[in-house]
Scaffold this motif. Structure first.
Motif, PDB file in Angstrom:
ATOM      1  N   PRO A   1     -35.156 -29.558  -4.498  1.00 48.33           N
ATOM      2  CA  PRO A   1     -36.257 -29.271  -3.574  1.00 48.33           C
ATOM      3  C   PRO A   1     -36.511 -27.770  -3.433  1.00 48.33           C
ATOM      4  CG  PRO A   1     -34.662 -30.791  -2.619  1.00 48.33           C
ATOM      5  CD  PRO A   1     -34.018 -30.202  -3.824  1.00 48.33           C
ATOM      6  N   GLU A   2     -37.750 -27.431  -3.240  1.00 44.89           N
ATOM      7  CA  GLU A   2     -38.137 -26.046  -3.015  1.00 44.89           C
ATOM      8  C   GLU A   2     -38.851 -25.853  -1.677  1.00 44.89           C
ATOM      9  OE1 GLU A   2     -40.439 -24.703  -6.308  1.00 44.89           O
ATOM     10  OE2 GLU A   2     -38.765 -24.853  -7.749  1.00 44.89           O
ATOM     11  N   ARG A   3     -39.507 -26.906  -1.189  1.00 48.50           N
ATOM     12  CA  ARG A   3     -40.221 -26.823   0.088  1.00 48.50           C
ATOM     13  C   ARG A   3     -39.653 -27.906   1.007  1.00 48.50           C
ATOM     14  NH1 ARG A   3     -44.418 -23.697   0.444  1.00 48.50           N
ATOM     15  NH2 ARG A   3     -45.384 -24.942   2.105  1.00 48.50           N
ATOM     16  N   VAL A   4     -38.792 -27.469   1.924  1.00 46.32           N
ATOM     17  CA  VAL A   4     -38.035 -28.393   2.771  1.00 46.32           C
ATOM     18  C   VAL A   4     -38.566 -28.340   4.195  1.00 46.32           C
ATOM     19  CG1 VAL A   4     -35.753 -29.002   3.666  1.00 46.32           C
ATOM     20  CG2 VAL A   4     -35.997 -28.068   1.334  1.00 46.32           C
ATOM     21  N   VAL A   5     -38.789 -29.511   4.774  1.00 43.41           N
ATOM     22  CA  VAL A   5     -39.138 -29.639   6.179  1.00 43.41           C
ATOM     23  C   VAL A   5     -37.971 -30.318   6.887  1.00 43.41           C
ATOM     24  CG1 VAL A   5     -40.627 -30.809   7.857  1.00 43.41           C
ATOM     25  CG2 VAL A   5     -41.638 -29.686   5.864  1.00 43.41           C
ATOM     26  N   THR A   6     -37.500 -29.740   7.989  1.00 40.61           N
ATOM     27  CA  THR A   6     -36.424 -30.361   8.768  1.00 40.61           C
ATOM     28  C   THR A   6     -36.998 -30.895  10.071  1.00 40.61           C
ATOM     29  OG1 THR A   6     -35.798 -28.252   9.819  1.00 40.61           O
ATOM     30  CG2 THR A   6     -34.670 -28.850   7.782  1.00 40.61           C
ATOM     31  N   LEU A   7     -36.718 -32.158  10.361  1.00 42.24           N
ATOM     32  CA  LEU A   7     -37.197 -32.812  11.573  1.00 42.24           C
ATOM     33  C   LEU A   7     -36.074 -33.120  12.548  1.00 42.24           C
ATOM     34  CD1 LEU A   7     -39.877 -35.238  10.073  1.00 42.24           C
ATOM     35  CD2 LEU A   7     -40.176 -32.919  10.954  1.00 42.24           C
TER      36      LEU A   7
ATOM     37  N   GLN B   1     -31.985 -27.522  10.672  1.00 43.17           N
ATOM     38  CA  GLN B   1     -32.300 -26.265  10.011  1.00 43.17           C
ATOM     39  C   GLN B   1     -31.069 -25.402   9.793  1.00 43.17           C
ATOM     40  OE1 GLN B   1     -33.430 -27.193  13.001  1.00 43.17           O
ATOM     41  NE2 GLN B   1     -33.242 -25.542  14.492  1.00 43.17           N
ATOM     42  N   ASP B   2     -30.050 -25.544  10.663  1.00 41.38           N
ATOM     43  CA  ASP B   2     -28.841 -24.737  10.509  1.00 41.38           C
ATOM     44  C   ASP B   2     -28.135 -25.031   9.190  1.00 41.38           C
ATOM     45  OD1 ASP B   2     -29.344 -23.679  13.004  1.00 41.38           O
ATOM     46  OD2 ASP B   2     -27.318 -24.015  13.767  1.00 41.38           O
ATOM     47  N   ALA B   3     -27.956 -26.317   8.889  1.00 40.74           N
ATOM     48  CA  ALA B   3     -27.256 -26.689   7.656  1.00 40.74           C
ATOM     49  C   ALA B   3     -28.052 -26.276   6.430  1.00 40.74           C
ATOM     50  CB  ALA B   3     -26.993 -28.193   7.640  1.00 40.74           C
ATOM     51  N   VAL B   4     -29.376 -26.349   6.527  1.00 39.24           N
ATOM     52  CA  VAL B   4     -30.222 -25.934   5.407  1.00 39.24           C
ATOM     53  C   VAL B   4     -30.139 -24.424   5.214  1.00 39.24           C
ATOM     54  CG1 VAL B   4     -32.598 -25.874   4.553  1.00 39.24           C
ATOM     55  CG2 VAL B   4     -31.735 -27.919   5.696  1.00 39.24           C
ATOM     56  N   LEU B   5     -30.239 -23.686   6.299  1.00 35.09           N
ATOM     57  CA  LEU B   5     -30.133 -22.230   6.225  1.00 35.09           C
ATOM     58  C   LEU B   5     -28.782 -21.788   5.682  1.00 35.09           C
ATOM     59  CD1 LEU B   5     -31.744 -21.189   9.619  1.00 35.09           C
ATOM     60  CD2 LEU B   5     -32.550 -20.485   7.362  1.00 35.09           C
ATOM     61  N   ALA B   6     -27.738 -22.516   6.040  1.00 33.91           N
ATOM     62  CA  ALA B   6     -26.392 -22.153   5.587  1.00 33.91           C
ATOM     63  C   ALA B   6     -26.277 -22.177   4.076  1.00 33.91           C
ATOM     64  CB  ALA B   6     -25.358 -23.099   6.201  1.00 33.91           C
ATOM     65  N   LEU B   7     -27.149 -22.939   3.418  1.00 33.56           N
ATOM     66  CA  LEU B   7     -27.140 -23.028   1.958  1.00 33.56           C
ATOM     67  C   LEU B   7     -28.183 -22.115   1.323  1.00 33.56           C
ATOM     68  CD1 LEU B   7     -26.642 -26.878   1.567  1.00 33.56           C
ATOM     69  CD2 LEU B   7     -24.933 -25.067   1.340  1.00 33.56           C
TER      70      LEU B   7
ATOM     71  N   ASP C   1     -30.208 -13.547  11.370  1.00 34.76           N
ATOM     72  CA  ASP C   1     -30.243 -12.804  10.109  1.00 34.76           C
ATOM     73  C   ASP C   1     -30.684 -13.673   8.942  1.00 34.76           C
ATOM     74  OD1 ASP C   1     -29.440 -10.533  11.434  1.00 34.76           O
ATOM     75  OD2 ASP C   1     -27.319 -10.750  10.912  1.00 34.76           O
ATOM     76  N   LEU C   2     -30.343 -14.953   8.983  1.00 37.71           N
ATOM     77  CA  LEU C   2     -30.704 -15.838   7.876  1.00 37.71           C
ATOM     78  C   LEU C   2     -32.206 -16.118   7.849  1.00 37.71           C
ATOM     79  CD1 LEU C   2     -27.721 -18.350   8.061  1.00 37.71           C
ATOM     80  CD2 LEU C   2     -28.089 -16.545   6.368  1.00 37.71           C
ATOM     81  N   TRP C   3     -32.826 -16.196   9.008  1.00 36.58           N
ATOM     82  CA  TRP C   3     -34.280 -16.372   9.044  1.00 36.58           C
ATOM     83  C   TRP C   3     -34.990 -15.095   8.660  1.00 36.58           C
ATOM     84  CZ3 TRP C   3     -36.683 -20.706   8.742  1.00 36.58           C
ATOM     85  CH2 TRP C   3     -36.230 -21.863   9.396  1.00 36.58           C
TER      86      TRP C   3
ATOM     87  N   TRP D   1     -21.004 -33.918  13.127  1.00 31.96           N
ATOM     88  CA  TRP D   1     -21.758 -32.862  12.449  1.00 31.96           C
ATOM     89  C   TRP D   1     -21.466 -32.850  10.955  1.00 31.96           C
ATOM     90  CZ3 TRP D   1     -19.156 -28.906   9.932  1.00 31.96           C
ATOM     91  CH2 TRP D   1     -17.801 -28.727  10.257  1.00 31.96           C
ATOM     92  N   GLN D   2     -20.230 -33.195  10.573  1.00 33.35           N
ATOM     93  CA  GLN D   2     -19.899 -33.213   9.139  1.00 33.35           C
ATOM     94  C   GLN D   2     -20.696 -34.278   8.401  1.00 33.35           C
ATOM     95  OE1 GLN D   2     -17.769 -33.479  11.716  1.00 33.35           O
ATOM     96  NE2 GLN D   2     -15.782 -32.503  11.292  1.00 33.35           N
ATOM     97  N   GLU D   3     -20.901 -35.432   9.060  1.00 29.79           N
ATOM     98  CA  GLU D   3     -21.600 -36.540   8.413  1.00 29.79           C
ATOM     99  C   GLU D   3     -23.104 -36.301   8.319  1.00 29.79           C
ATOM    100  OE1 GLU D   3     -19.973 -38.959   6.888  1.00 29.79           O
ATOM    101  OE2 GLU D   3     -18.235 -37.758   7.470  1.00 29.79           O
ATOM    102  N   MET D   4     -23.605 -35.314   9.029  1.00 30.27           N
ATOM    103  CA  MET D   4     -24.994 -34.912   8.865  1.00 30.27           C
ATOM    104  C   MET D   4     -25.129 -33.766   7.871  1.00 30.27           C
ATOM    105  SD  MET D   4     -26.522 -35.253  12.747  1.00 30.27           S
ATOM    106  CE  MET D   4     -25.268 -34.209  13.516  1.00 30.27           C
ATOM    107  N   ALA D   5     -24.119 -32.917   7.817  1.00 27.32           N
ATOM    108  CA  ALA D   5     -24.175 -31.782   6.898  1.00 27.32           C
ATOM    109  C   ALA D   5     -24.033 -32.217   5.443  1.00 27.32           C
ATOM    110  CB  ALA D   5     -23.082 -30.774   7.256  1.00 27.32           C
ATOM    111  N   ARG D   6     -23.174 -33.201   5.186  1.00 29.27           N
ATOM    112  CA  ARG D   6     -22.924 -33.595   3.791  1.00 29.27           C
ATOM    113  C   ARG D   6     -24.164 -34.137   3.087  1.00 29.27           C
ATOM    114  NH1 ARG D   6     -17.731 -35.359   6.045  1.00 29.27           N
ATOM    115  NH2 ARG D   6     -16.111 -33.945   5.262  1.00 29.27           N
ATOM    116  N   PRO D   7     -24.944 -35.036   3.708  1.00 32.59           N
ATOM    117  CA  PRO D   7     -26.162 -35.489   3.030  1.00 32.59           C
ATOM    118  C   PRO D   7     -27.148 -34.350   2.762  1.00 32.59           C
ATOM    119  CG  PRO D   7     -25.596 -36.978   4.810  1.00 32.59           C
ATOM    120  CD  PRO D   7     -24.705 -35.786   4.959  1.00 32.59           C
ATOM    121  N   ILE D   8     -27.174 -33.375   3.650  1.00 30.38           N
ATOM    122  CA  ILE D   8     -28.055 -32.229   3.439  1.00 30.38           C
ATOM    123  C   ILE D   8     -27.606 -31.443   2.220  1.00 30.38           C
ATOM    124  CG2 ILE D   8     -28.801 -30.026   4.420  1.00 30.38           C
ATOM    125  CD1 ILE D   8     -28.771 -31.381   7.178  1.00 30.38           C
ATOM    126  N   GLY D   9     -26.311 -31.250   2.096  1.00 30.07           N
ATOM    127  CA  GLY D   9     -25.803 -30.556   0.917  1.00 30.07           C
ATOM    128  C   GLY D   9     -26.132 -31.287  -0.367  1.00 30.07           C
ATOM    129  N   ARG D  10     -25.969 -32.614  -0.366  1.00 32.16           N
ATOM    130  CA  ARG D  10     -26.284 -33.390  -1.567  1.00 32.16           C
ATOM    131  C   ARG D  10     -27.778 -33.335  -1.879  1.00 32.16           C
ATOM    132  NH1 ARG D  10     -22.339 -36.879   0.747  1.00 32.16           N
ATOM    133  NH2 ARG D  10     -23.930 -38.211   1.699  1.00 32.16           N
TER     134      ARG D  10
END
Length: 337
Positions: A61-67, A72-78, A102-104, A166-175
């Protein structure tokens, strides 16, 4: 009714997340399709299971929308800046918090809704190639509509809405972003930071803790074991008071208590997360509260949601906010132990 002050709006929004019970009837059953596939070493396509079935993501993905409220934190972390986000508590959901500022950078994503009310046209105009809704109450109807726009990774299937770890939400985002290994590394770093705090304070494992708040006289809220605030302290090593879950209404993340029920909060450690010094003074002035041993012995602790943003950090409880929350809370907990 007069408008709620901004700081109170923030605190109220962090409190009143309704879990899956209200929306459970709106969703379809998840498909039992086995383990997630793909995303090993960033390979695509990848298929991810969730509450409403499974979703295939054909390419990175290149254009990600978080709902999700904190997705957004887990996405920004990557290293990915979402092009669209939801507004949680009528504050900027970008560039404000010390763990994401700083990440934004100068990026200002489009606001595409408020909490679980999504502006479908605004999402469509962003032309996303991935929509993420982990910490959300997305309904089946919303999922079906959004799936016509882009692949949607809805909330984890094995948990009520807003109740997944929080881990179970972060992992799918990473994948979903093709960075499974990177996300697992971040999770491991957070686990190590929690473990370090527990190792330095083994006495916390013998102490029962409650997180509470109060927005008006005579009404108090104690957070259940599924709320991120309570989870944060459990991962620091504290035991949560089981009776709080039993007092909460089905589908709610907090038990509402009257002044006459304040003895429910007479535990080893009591953490108040509040929106103002006025609220702190009101709580401390309550005669029934003054009788509690946890207060008389100085084992209660008052921390703000904002300025410093401590309560907000452990309300988010993400791979980005956890280090800040631990660094802020451990000295405070130690000072009152």
């Amino acid at each position: 009714m007069s408008p709620i002050p901004r700081r109170s709006r923030l605190a109220a929004a962090l409190l009143t997340l309704v879990l899956g019970a209200v929306l459970a009837g709106c969703g379809g059953s998840a498909e039992e399709t086995g383990t997630d596939s793909g995303a090993q070493g960033g390979a695509f396509p990848v298929t991810i299971e969730h509450k409403y079935g499974s979703t295939e993501i054909p390419a990175k993905p290149e254009r990600v929308v978080t709902l999700g409220l904190s997705d957004q934190d887990a996405v920004l972390a990557l290293g990915v800046k979402p092009v669209g986000v939801v507004d949680w508590f009528k504050e900027r959901p970008y560039g404000k918090w010390p763990w994401t500022k700083d990440l934004w950078g100068d990026t200002q994503p489009t606001i595409v809704g408020e909490r679980d009310e999504y502006d479908m046209e605004a999402v469509a105009e962003l032309n996303p190639d991935l929509i993420i809704a982990q910490y959300s109450g997305m309904t089946q109807q919303q999922y079906d509509t959004l799936s016509r726009l882009a692949p949607v990774v809805a909330q984890p299937k094995d948990y009520a809405d807003y109740a997944a770890p929080w881990q179970e939400m972060a992992r799918p985002i990473g994948r979903a972003l093709g960075q499974e290994a990177e996300m697992n590394q971040l999770i491991e770093q957070m686990d190590q930071k929690y473990a370090q705090a527990r190792g330095q304070h083994p006495e916390w494992a013998e102490q029962t803790l409650v997180v509470a708040d109060s927005f008006q006289p005579g009404i108090y809220s104690a957070f259940t074991s599924s709320d991120p605030k309570a989870i944060f302290f459990r991962e620091l090593g504290f035991r949560l008071a089981d009776r709080i879950d039993g007092l909460a209404e089905a589908g709610m993340n907090a038990a509402e208590l009257s002044s006459e029920q304040l003895d429910t909060l007479d535990v080893d450690r009591l953490v108040w997360v509040t929106s103002s010094e006025e609220a702190n003074d009101r709580i401390k002035a309550e005669p029934l509260y003054q009788r509690l041993a946890v207060h008389q012995d100085g084992r209660d602790l008052f921390v703000p949601y904002e300025n410093p943003d401590i309560g907000a950090a452990f309300s988010f409880n993400t791979v980005l906010s956890i280090p800040y929350a631990i660094d802020q809370m451990v000295p405070r907990l130690t000072a009152t132990s």
